[in-house]
Motif scaffolding. Sequence first.
Motif, PDB file in Angstrom:
ATOM      1  N   THR A  18      38.271  47.474  45.388  1.00  0.00           N
ATOM      2  CA  THR A  18      38.542  46.046  45.270  1.00  0.00           C
ATOM      3  C   THR A  18      39.817  45.727  46.031  1.00  0.00           C
ATOM      4  N   HIS A  28      38.252  41.237  45.063  1.00  0.00           N
ATOM      5  CA  HIS A  28      36.963  41.133  45.734  1.00  0.00           C
ATOM      6  C   HIS A  28      36.638  42.446  46.435  1.00  0.00           C
ATOM      7  N   VAL A  29      35.384  42.584  46.818  1.00  0.00           N
ATOM      8  CA  VAL A  29      34.914  43.791  47.482  1.00  0.00           C
ATOM      9  C   VAL A  29      34.508  43.414  48.901  1.00  0.00           C
TER      10      VAL A  29
END
Length: 147
Positions: A18, A28-29
Amino acid sequence: MNKHTLVLGVLGKSVLETHSNIVGSKAHVRLTEEELDKVETALKANDVSGLNQTIADQKVKISTHEKFDGELKESLTAAFAANKLEMGDMSPKDAIAHLSAKCKEYGEAKNTHSTPPTDGQNNNGDPAPKYAFEEAVNDTSKYPVLK
């Protein structure tokens, strides 16, 4: 323990990294083009859009079978009641077999009501008494004979 184990399985990874750009922003990825293609391929392989129609069809079949089952139980209960029998908790298959056996038993029974013999004798072998309607039908003298 990892979250998103299904996504990890599709991507063939053991951990998702992440990222966070600014303090306080949501993690977020990031996915590469190759990883996105893997996700797309997996989603196509597990397409469930056709399942909605299958589910609707199965619901119709189930309601039809439930209606038939209810009508069958009502008919069997009425048949048992008409013959002064107890159905209890018999399955429909057992109930039909039981009714079939009773039909055979009733059909083979010798102590049932029957029409009186028409040989002109009563049970003792004596001549049976004549009834008024027999005399009227058998007395041909009152009717003209056709020539």
